[in-house]
Design a protein around this motif. Structure first.
Motif, PDB file in Angstrom:
ATOM      1  N   ARG A  97       0.831  -1.193   0.000  1.00  0.00           N
ATOM      2  CA  ARG A  97       0.000   0.000   0.000  1.00  0.00           C
ATOM      3  C   ARG A  97       0.867   1.244   0.000  1.00  0.00           C
ATOM      4  O   ARG A  97       1.972   1.257   0.567  1.00  0.00           O
ATOM      5  N   VAL A  98       0.371   2.284  -0.631  1.00  0.00           N
ATOM      6  CA  VAL A  98       1.119   3.539  -0.731  1.00  0.00           C
ATOM      7  C   VAL A  98       1.548   4.050   0.636  1.00  0.00           C
ATOM      8  O   VAL A  98       2.653   4.586   0.803  1.00  0.00           O
ATOM      9  N   ASP A  99       0.694   3.869   1.649  1.00  0.00           N
ATOM     10  CA  ASP A  99       0.982   4.405   2.982  1.00  0.00           C
ATOM     11  C   ASP A  99       1.731   3.436   3.885  1.00  0.00           C
ATOM     12  O   ASP A  99       1.934   3.720   5.065  1.00  0.00           O
ATOM     13  N   ASN A 100       2.181   2.304   3.340  1.00  0.00           N
ATOM     14  CA  ASN A 100       2.938   1.340   4.143  1.00  0.00           C
ATOM     15  C   ASN A 100       4.424   1.685   4.053  1.00  0.00           C
ATOM     16  O   ASN A 100       5.191   1.090   3.295  1.00  0.00           O
ATOM     17  N   HIS A 132      -4.805  -1.949  -6.279  1.00  0.00           N
ATOM     18  CA  HIS A 132      -4.853  -3.382  -5.989  1.00  0.00           C
ATOM     19  C   HIS A 132      -5.872  -3.595  -4.869  1.00  0.00           C
ATOM     20  O   HIS A 132      -5.843  -2.894  -3.858  1.00  0.00           O
ATOM     21  N   THR A 133      -6.764  -4.528  -5.059  1.00  0.00           N
ATOM     22  CA  THR A 133      -7.850  -4.808  -4.106  1.00  0.00           C
ATOM     23  C   THR A 133      -8.583  -3.534  -3.690  1.00  0.00           C
ATOM     24  O   THR A 133      -8.985  -3.382  -2.539  1.00  0.00           O
ATOM     25  N   GLY A 134      -8.704  -2.611  -4.636  1.00  0.00           N
ATOM     26  CA  GLY A 134      -9.460  -1.394  -4.402  1.00  0.00           C
ATOM     27  C   GLY A 134      -8.713  -0.297  -3.669  1.00  0.00           C
ATOM     28  O   GLY A 134      -9.296   0.746  -3.350  1.00  0.00           O
ATOM     29  N   LEU A 135      -7.421  -0.484  -3.433  1.00  0.00           N
ATOM     30  CA  LEU A 135      -6.625   0.483  -2.675  1.00  0.00           C
ATOM     31  C   LEU A 135      -5.379   0.883  -3.456  1.00  0.00           C
ATOM     32  O   LEU A 135      -4.829   0.079  -4.228  1.00  0.00           O
ATOM     33  N   PRO A 136      -4.868   2.122  -3.268  1.00  0.00           N
ATOM     34  CA  PRO A 136      -3.641   2.539  -3.966  1.00  0.00           C
ATOM     35  C   PRO A 136      -2.416   1.806  -3.428  1.00  0.00           C
ATOM     36  O   PRO A 136      -2.207   1.740  -2.214  1.00  0.00           O
ATOM     37  N   HIS A 137      -1.653   1.260  -4.342  1.00  0.00           N
ATOM     38  CA  HIS A 137      -0.418   0.522  -4.013  1.00  0.00           C
ATOM     39  C   HIS A 137       0.749   1.072  -4.836  1.00  0.00           C
ATOM     40  O   HIS A 137       0.546   1.778  -5.827  1.00  0.00           O
ATOM     41  N   VAL A 138       1.942   0.726  -4.403  1.00  0.00           N
ATOM     42  CA  VAL A 138       3.149   1.025  -5.178  1.00  0.00           C
ATOM     43  C   VAL A 138       3.781  -0.289  -5.620  1.00  0.00           C
ATOM     44  O   VAL A 138       3.778  -1.276  -4.882  1.00  0.00           O
ATOM     45  N   LEU A 139       4.288  -0.290  -6.845  1.00  0.00           N
ATOM     46  CA  LEU A 139       4.919  -1.459  -7.427  1.00  0.00           C
ATOM     47  C   LEU A 139       6.417  -1.221  -7.534  1.00  0.00           C
ATOM     48  O   LEU A 139       6.862  -0.180  -8.056  1.00  0.00           O
ATOM     49  N   TYR A 140       7.204  -2.172  -7.031  1.00  0.00           N
ATOM     50  CA  TYR A 140       8.664  -2.140  -7.146  1.00  0.00           C
ATOM     51  C   TYR A 140       9.102  -3.381  -7.911  1.00  0.00           C
ATOM     52  O   TYR A 140       8.456  -4.431  -7.843  1.00  0.00           O
TER      53      TYR A 140
END
Length: 201
Positions: free
Chosen positions: A165-168, A188-196
Motif C-alpha cells: 500500500r502507498v501508505d505502508n 490493488h484490491t481497491g486500494l492505492p499501491h506502489v509497485l517495485y
C-alpha cells in the motif's frame, strides 16, 4: 529447516508473536546455516497444518490491516488462514516454491514468500514478507526480503516484483533496502499501491 541471518537479537521479539506448537510449527535442526556472525532465524516451507501458526501473524489486526482489501477490516480468522494455507501448499506442490515461515527460539516471527501472482493485470513472480508486530523496527523485514530474492535467484528467477500500500512506509523501506526499484502506483484490491521491481526485471 534453513537458517538465515537476522540483524539484532530477536529472542522471540517479545509481545504478540505466536509460539509454535510441537510438530510442523516447531523449529527443527537446520540443514543449512547462514549466519555471517549475526543471530539467525530459521525458515521452513509452509505446511498443511500451519493454519494456527499463520493465524498468530495474521490474527493481529495491526498486521492484517496492511493485507486486507478495501471494505474489509479486522484480523484474519482461523478459517481464513486455513484457506490461505491450502492455497499456498498447492502452490508449493505445483511450483516448488511459495511461502516460508520464520522462527526465532521456536517462536513464529514472520513469513516470506515467492509466488506467482497477477499484479496490475500482469502475470508476475511476487516476493513478499510479513513480520509479527512485536518484531517491527528490528530489520527482520529486510532479512526476509533478502531471503526471498535469494530463493528466486537460486531458481534462476530474475524477474520479480513486490508491492505494498502507498501508505505502508515500512514495506516501502524494505523494498528499497533489498535493491528493488520503484516502478509506479496502481490500484490493488481497491486500494492505492506502489509497485517495485528487481533491476533488470
Amino acid at each position: 529447516m534453513l537458517r538465515w541471518a537476522a540483524r539484532g537479537a530477536l529472542g522471540g521479539c517479545s509481545g504478540r508473536a505466536q509460539a509454535c506448537p510441537g510438530g510442523p510449527g516447531r523449529a527443527a535442526r537446520p540443514n543449512r546455516t547462514i549466519g555471517y556472525g549475526l543471530p539467525v532465524i530459521a525458515l521452513r516451507a509452509l505446511a498443511p497444518t500451519d493454519a494456527v501458526v499463520l493465524h498468530g501473524l495474521l490474527g493481529d489486526p495491526e498486521v492484517a490491516r496492511w493485507l486486507r482489501p478495501r471494505g474489509v477490516t479486522g484480523p484474519f480468522t482461523v478459517d481464513e488462514c486455513e484457506r490461505l494455507v491450502s492455497e499456498n501448499v498447492a502452490h508449493w506442490a505445483a511450483h516448488g516454491f511459495g511461502p516460508w515461515l520464520a522462527f526465532e527460539d521456536d517462536v513464529c516471527v514472520g513469513r516470506t514468500l515467492l509466488k506467482h501472482a497477477i499484479v496490475a493485470g500482469r502475470a508476475e513472480l511476487e516476493i513478499g514478507w510479513t513480520v509479527a508486530r512485536a518484531c517491527w523496527g528490528r530489520g527482520l523485514g529486510t532479512t526476509l526480503g533478502r531471503y526471498a530474492l535469494a530463493a528466486a535467484s537460486a531458481r534462476g528467477i530474475e524477474r520479480v516484483v513486490a508491492f505494498a500500500r502507498v501508505d505502508n512506509a515500512g514495506s516501502r523501506r524494505v523494498m528499497e533496502k533489498v535493491g528493488l526499484r520503484y516502478e509506479r502506483e496502481f490500484t490493488h484490491t481497491g486500494l492505492p499501491h506502489v509497485l517495485y521491481r528487481a533491476p533488470g526485471g
